[in-house]
Design an enzyme around this catalytic site. Sequence first.
Site, PDB file in Angstrom:
ATOM      1  N   HIS A 168       0.833  -1.205   0.000  1.00  0.00           N
ATOM      2  CA  HIS A 168       0.000   0.000   0.000  1.00  0.00           C
ATOM      3  C   HIS A 168       0.877   1.269   0.000  1.00  0.00           C
ATOM      4  CE1 HIS A 168      -3.008  -3.028   0.689  1.00  0.00           C
ATOM      5  NE2 HIS A 168      -2.335  -3.416   1.764  1.00  0.00           N
TER       6      HIS A 168
ATOM      7  N   GLU B 121      -1.898   0.132   8.086  1.00  0.00           N
ATOM      8  CA  GLU B 121      -1.045  -0.891   7.493  1.00  0.00           C
ATOM      9  C   GLU B 121       0.049  -0.258   6.643  1.00  0.00           C
ATOM     10  OE1 GLU B 121      -1.254  -4.813   4.532  1.00  0.00           O
ATOM     11  OE2 GLU B 121      -3.071  -3.637   4.927  1.00  0.00           O
TER      12      GLU B 121
ATOM     13  N   HIS C  14       3.186  -6.941   4.450  1.00  0.00           N
ATOM     14  CA  HIS C  14       1.785  -6.605   4.713  1.00  0.00           C
ATOM     15  C   HIS C  14       1.414  -6.942   6.152  1.00  0.00           C
ATOM     16  CE1 HIS C  14       0.258  -5.814   0.562  1.00  0.00           C
ATOM     17  NE2 HIS C  14       1.324  -6.527   0.231  1.00  0.00           N
TER      18      HIS C  14
ATOM     19  N   GLU D  83       2.289 -11.597   5.548  1.00  0.00           N
ATOM     20  CA  GLU D  83       1.271 -10.968   6.386  1.00  0.00           C
ATOM     21  C   GLU D  83       1.731 -11.155   7.832  1.00  0.00           C
ATOM     22  OE1 GLU D  83      -1.323  -9.289   5.398  1.00  0.00           O
ATOM     23  OE2 GLU D  83      -1.768  -9.928   3.343  1.00  0.00           O
TER      24      GLU D  83
END
Length: 317
Positions: free
Chosen positions: A102, A144, A199, A281
């Site tokens: 992101h 995030e 992430h 993640e």
Amino acid sequence: MPYDHRKTAPRTLALALALAGCCAALAGCGASQASEDSPAAGKGGTQTPPPAVNATPATPTAPGASATPATTAPSSSGSPSGSGQQESRSLAGRTVVVDPGHNPGNFRHSREINAKVDIGTARKECDTTGTSTNGTASEAAYTEAAFTLDVSHRLRDLLTARGAKVVLTHDADRPWGPCIDERAAIGNAARADAVVSVHADGSAVGHRGFHVILPARVSSGAADTGAIVGPSRELGKNIADHFARATGTAPANYLAGGTGLDVRKDLGGLNLSTVPKVFVECGNMRDPKDAALLTSAAWRQKAARGMADGIATYLNG
């Protein structure tokens, strides 16, 4: 206290030898180690500082500097000499692309990030804003995008300390993006030996732990993962193993049967990659226990170290 050699010399040989031995023993006690909890580079761009960070962030990395190996970063072993120096150059000649998931600016560019791009198996949004922790009346949510950039900086510094050339797909040096297809293209163009996309998940409360996402075998349109499925699995297994050791956290309890390895074919960043690539993640931002870890600077350093050790094991294997 240390022996003061400026005082009058002893008159007997026995006393001189005793004092000389004491000095020699004390002389080796001055070395110190850098704190593992303090990253060599701070947060960049416009991201909001995390609520539980104790370390003072340093000046953000300048755009374009991410591909230059750091010369002052601490050794990966924490040792300033000897075997630590040898380990710190173990990735010399290797290229690693680190992809911070992101972008802190995505929130302000919904039109751009919602535009569809080809991911080989379908068309999907260019990018998303990502998730965040649950904010409170006294504490802002930790996004995030802020988390991934911070961990990516730490990971970059650990890898460059070992001699690797590290390329970031972005460093909050652009208003939004890059799109998922461009992120894959950056790794491909760099001919990276490994690509890691950082992430954090946004699942339900009670869902805890990390997982590593691996590319599925895909051959459709622009996507052909046949050559990278095997190497990516090896990269992912090594990262999962070292991540668990470094952080003390367990694989996710809500998917992949608790193995920590999840195979997917709906992610353009994996489908379009021609070099070994995985997503990590690191935890679930929506679970308060995981969120307490993710907002800790000390834990983020451990997470980065686990990934760095996993990458190094894979590349040196």
